[in-house]
Scaffold this motif. Structure first.
Motif, PDB file in Angstrom:
ATOM      1  N   SER A 166      -2.341  -7.374  -9.735  1.00  0.00           N
ATOM      2  CA  SER A 166      -3.537  -6.751  -9.191  1.00  0.00           C
ATOM      3  C   SER A 166      -3.196  -5.507  -8.637  1.00  0.00           C
ATOM      4  O   SER A 166      -2.037  -5.113  -8.149  1.00  0.00           O
ATOM      5  N   VAL A 167      -4.200  -4.655  -8.886  1.00  0.00           N
ATOM      6  CA  VAL A 167      -3.851  -3.022  -8.714  1.00  0.00           C
ATOM      7  C   VAL A 167      -5.264  -2.366  -8.411  1.00  0.00           C
ATOM      8  O   VAL A 167      -6.234  -2.667  -8.744  1.00  0.00           O
ATOM      9  N   ILE A 168      -5.367  -1.588  -7.241  1.00  0.00           N
ATOM     10  CA  ILE A 168      -6.313  -0.525  -6.788  1.00  0.00           C
ATOM     11  C   ILE A 168      -5.874   0.691  -6.625  1.00  0.00           C
ATOM     12  O   ILE A 168      -4.800   0.689  -5.935  1.00  0.00           O
ATOM     13  N   LEU A 169      -6.433   1.764  -7.221  1.00  0.00           N
ATOM     14  CA  LEU A 169      -6.139   3.181  -7.141  1.00  0.00           C
ATOM     15  C   LEU A 169      -7.281   3.936  -6.547  1.00  0.00           C
ATOM     16  O   LEU A 169      -8.301   3.991  -7.289  1.00  0.00           O
ATOM     17  N   ILE A 170      -6.973   4.555  -5.487  1.00  0.00           N
ATOM     18  CA  ILE A 170      -7.750   5.787  -5.209  1.00  0.00           C
ATOM     19  C   ILE A 170      -7.602   7.018  -5.186  1.00  0.00           C
ATOM     20  O   ILE A 170      -6.069   7.341  -4.819  1.00  0.00           O
ATOM     21  N   LYS A 171      -8.052   7.926  -5.918  1.00  0.00           N
ATOM     22  CA  LYS A 171      -7.730   9.347  -6.004  1.00  0.00           C
ATOM     23  C   LYS A 171      -8.427  10.159  -4.846  1.00  0.00           C
ATOM     24  O   LYS A 171      -9.404   9.871  -4.491  1.00  0.00           O
ATOM     25  N   VAL A 172      -7.580  10.591  -4.052  1.00  0.00           N
ATOM     26  CA  VAL A 172      -8.156  11.290  -2.822  1.00  0.00           C
ATOM     27  C   VAL A 172      -7.982  13.001  -3.311  1.00  0.00           C
ATOM     28  O   VAL A 172      -6.934  13.485  -3.692  1.00  0.00           O
ATOM     29  N   VAL A 173      -9.129  13.695  -3.294  1.00  0.00           N
ATOM     30  CA  VAL A 173      -9.329  14.971  -3.503  1.00  0.00           C
ATOM     31  C   VAL A 173      -9.373  15.955  -2.180  1.00  0.00           C
ATOM     32  O   VAL A 173      -9.907  15.420  -1.337  1.00  0.00           O
ATOM     33  N   LEU A 198       0.838  -1.166  -0.098  1.00  0.00           N
ATOM     34  CA  LEU A 198      -0.018   0.003   0.002  1.00  0.00           C
ATOM     35  C   LEU A 198       0.888   1.106   0.071  1.00  0.00           C
ATOM     36  O   LEU A 198       1.797   1.444   0.760  1.00  0.00           O
ATOM     37  N   TYR A 199       0.851   2.217  -1.116  1.00  0.00           N
ATOM     38  CA  TYR A 199       1.612   3.261  -1.120  1.00  0.00           C
ATOM     39  C   TYR A 199       0.860   4.350  -1.032  1.00  0.00           C
ATOM     40  O   TYR A 199      -0.425   4.447  -1.468  1.00  0.00           O
ATOM     41  N   PHE A 200       1.288   5.723  -0.486  1.00  0.00           N
ATOM     42  CA  PHE A 200       0.643   6.965  -0.796  1.00  0.00           C
ATOM     43  C   PHE A 200       1.496   7.670  -1.886  1.00  0.00           C
ATOM     44  O   PHE A 200       2.765   7.521  -1.656  1.00  0.00           O
ATOM     45  N   LEU A 201       0.645   8.399  -2.785  1.00  0.00           N
ATOM     46  CA  LEU A 201       1.311   8.936  -3.763  1.00  0.00           C
ATOM     47  C   LEU A 201       1.073  10.754  -3.527  1.00  0.00           C
ATOM     48  O   LEU A 201      -0.112  10.706  -3.643  1.00  0.00           O
ATOM     49  N   TYR A 202       1.940  11.230  -3.700  1.00  0.00           N
ATOM     50  CA  TYR A 202       1.797  12.711  -3.191  1.00  0.00           C
ATOM     51  C   TYR A 202       1.795  13.451  -4.553  1.00  0.00           C
ATOM     52  O   TYR A 202       2.526  13.245  -5.317  1.00  0.00           O
ATOM     53  N   PRO A 203       1.111  14.552  -4.680  1.00  0.00           N
ATOM     54  CA  PRO A 203       1.130  15.561  -5.857  1.00  0.00           C
ATOM     55  C   PRO A 203       2.684  15.843  -6.218  1.00  0.00           C
ATOM     56  O   PRO A 203       2.777  16.186  -7.407  1.00  0.00           O
ATOM     57  N   SER A 237      -2.706   2.840  11.719  1.00  0.00           N
ATOM     58  CA  SER A 237      -3.180   4.038  10.899  1.00  0.00           C
ATOM     59  C   SER A 237      -2.301   4.884  10.626  1.00  0.00           C
ATOM     60  O   SER A 237      -1.357   5.001  11.089  1.00  0.00           O
ATOM     61  N   ALA A 238      -2.808   5.575   9.368  1.00  0.00           N
ATOM     62  CA  ALA A 238      -2.091   6.670   8.832  1.00  0.00           C
ATOM     63  C   ALA A 238      -3.178   7.863   8.644  1.00  0.00           C
ATOM     64  O   ALA A 238      -4.411   7.396   7.947  1.00  0.00           O
ATOM     65  N   THR A 239      -2.768   9.103   8.425  1.00  0.00           N
ATOM     66  CA  THR A 239      -3.513  10.180   7.692  1.00  0.00           C
ATOM     67  C   THR A 239      -3.240  10.136   6.222  1.00  0.00           C
ATOM     68  O   THR A 239      -2.180  10.132   5.634  1.00  0.00           O
ATOM     69  N   ILE A 240      -4.336   9.997   5.405  1.00  0.00           N
ATOM     70  CA  ILE A 240      -4.413   9.965   3.887  1.00  0.00           C
ATOM     71  C   ILE A 240      -3.990  10.782   3.267  1.00  0.00           C
ATOM     72  O   ILE A 240      -4.073  12.235   3.693  1.00  0.00           O
ATOM     73  N   PRO A 241      -3.128  10.908   2.284  1.00  0.00           N
ATOM     74  CA  PRO A 241      -2.653  12.051   1.596  1.00  0.00           C
ATOM     75  C   PRO A 241      -3.845  12.745   0.982  1.00  0.00           C
ATOM     76  O   PRO A 241      -4.761  12.335   0.138  1.00  0.00           O
ATOM     77  N   LYS A 242      -3.923  14.315   1.274  1.00  0.00           N
ATOM     78  CA  LYS A 242      -5.182  15.051   0.534  1.00  0.00           C
ATOM     79  C   LYS A 242      -4.541  16.337   0.056  1.00  0.00           C
ATOM     80  O   LYS A 242      -3.993  17.096   0.790  1.00  0.00           O
ATOM     81  N   PRO A 243      -4.323  16.687  -1.411  1.00  0.00           N
ATOM     82  CA  PRO A 243      -4.819  15.381  -2.254  1.00  0.00           C
ATOM     83  C   PRO A 243      -3.639  14.304  -2.506  1.00  0.00           C
ATOM     84  O   PRO A 243      -2.606  14.711  -2.027  1.00  0.00           O
ATOM     85  N   GLY A 244      -3.862  13.430  -3.225  1.00  0.00           N
ATOM     86  CA  GLY A 244      -3.021  12.408  -3.468  1.00  0.00           C
ATOM     87  C   GLY A 244      -3.892  11.213  -3.913  1.00  0.00           C
ATOM     88  O   GLY A 244      -4.770  11.148  -4.246  1.00  0.00           O
ATOM     89  N   TYR A 245      -3.047   9.925  -3.734  1.00  0.00           N
ATOM     90  CA  TYR A 245      -3.385   8.802  -4.217  1.00  0.00           C
ATOM     91  C   TYR A 245      -3.052   7.746  -2.985  1.00  0.00           C
ATOM     92  O   TYR A 245      -2.102   7.894  -2.612  1.00  0.00           O
ATOM     93  N   ILE A 246      -4.010   6.688  -3.121  1.00  0.00           N
ATOM     94  CA  ILE A 246      -3.703   5.585  -2.143  1.00  0.00           C
ATOM     95  C   ILE A 246      -3.913   4.418  -3.389  1.00  0.00           C
ATOM     96  O   ILE A 246      -4.568   4.149  -4.084  1.00  0.00           O
ATOM     97  N   LEU A 247      -2.609   3.785  -3.347  1.00  0.00           N
ATOM     98  CA  LEU A 247      -2.221   2.566  -4.523  1.00  0.00           C
ATOM     99  C   LEU A 247      -1.950   1.459  -3.700  1.00  0.00           C
ATOM    100  O   LEU A 247      -1.081   1.209  -2.752  1.00  0.00           O
ATOM    101  N   ILE A 248      -2.709   0.242  -4.225  1.00  0.00           N
ATOM    102  CA  ILE A 248      -2.590  -1.066  -3.441  1.00  0.00           C
ATOM    103  C   ILE A 248      -2.218  -2.054  -4.610  1.00  0.00           C
ATOM    104  O   ILE A 248      -3.071  -2.035  -5.613  1.00  0.00           O
TER     105      ILE A 248
END
Length: 197
Positions: A190-197, A76-81, A134-145
């Motif tokens: 396998s991949v899941i990508l969530i865009k956090v706005v 599970l990755y956090f991707l930042y802008p 637990s972690a604070t999600i990146p806003k904005p950014g992406y969660i990649l699994i």
């Protein structure tokens, strides 16, 4: 989100924890709920697929927080802008352990003959506890699994580029799978990508 690199009908779902249809308030913490769910998945794999094994990464997003349960080498990755990439999970693999102990380098790990050997996975008879945090999600950014069929073949920088430059997360997922296949695709992808706005 429940994610692993092997699929079967070993898990079932109930009503969402927090919804108008479910009037019951959970008596367990979110981490306990995730841990118990992973234990149920472990029991199901042992009973319904003896000798089989899989990985699992579970994330429950609530407000600005994600609670993560993890076993194996899905990531599970956090991707930042700004291009930062933060791997939130730690692989439960022999090669990762050797890297952590300083016995081999990250470069050597990529071509190590035992890179797919896990010391912790669903289906193993040894009792284990999943990693829970637990972690604070990146806003904005992406969660990649994603499974090692993706991260083992496509660089973090390329995964970020594809996620950022795709019109939707769904299109990005297709492009990420294509990139892994073009790189050889010897494992499931396998991949899941969530865009956090």
């Amino acid at each position: 989100i429940v994610f692993g690199d092997w699929s079967s009908d070993v898990c079932s779902s109930d009503l969402p924890l927090f919804s108008p249809e479910n009037s019951e308030t959970p008596t367990e913490s979110i981490q306990e709920i995730i841990e118990n769910s992973i234990k149920l998945a472990q029991n199901a794999v042992v009973q319904k697929a003896p000798g089989g094994g899989t990985t699992i990464t579970v994330g429950l997003i609530f407000g600005d927080q994600i609670t993560i349960g993890h076993v194996g080498d899905t990531r599970l990755y956090f991707l930042y802008p700004d291009g930062r990439i933060d791997i939130k999970t730690s692989d439960h693999s022999l090669v990762k352990r050797l890297v952590d102990l300083g016995q081999i380098t990250e470069a050597e790990a990529k071509s190590h003959p035992n890179k797919n050997v896990l010391y912790r996975a669903l289906g193993q008879s040894e009792p284990f506890r999943p990693d829970l945090f637990s972690a604070t999600i990146p806003k904005p950014g992406y969660i990649l699994i994603c499974s090692d069929g993706l991260w083992g073949l496509v660089s973090d920088e390329e995964m970020f580029r594809i996620a950022k430059n795709s019109e939707t997360p769904s299109i990005a997922c297709s492009k990420l799978v294509d990139a892994a296949n073009k790189a050889g695709g010897p494992d499931n992808i396998s991949v899941i990508l969530i865009k956090v706005v």
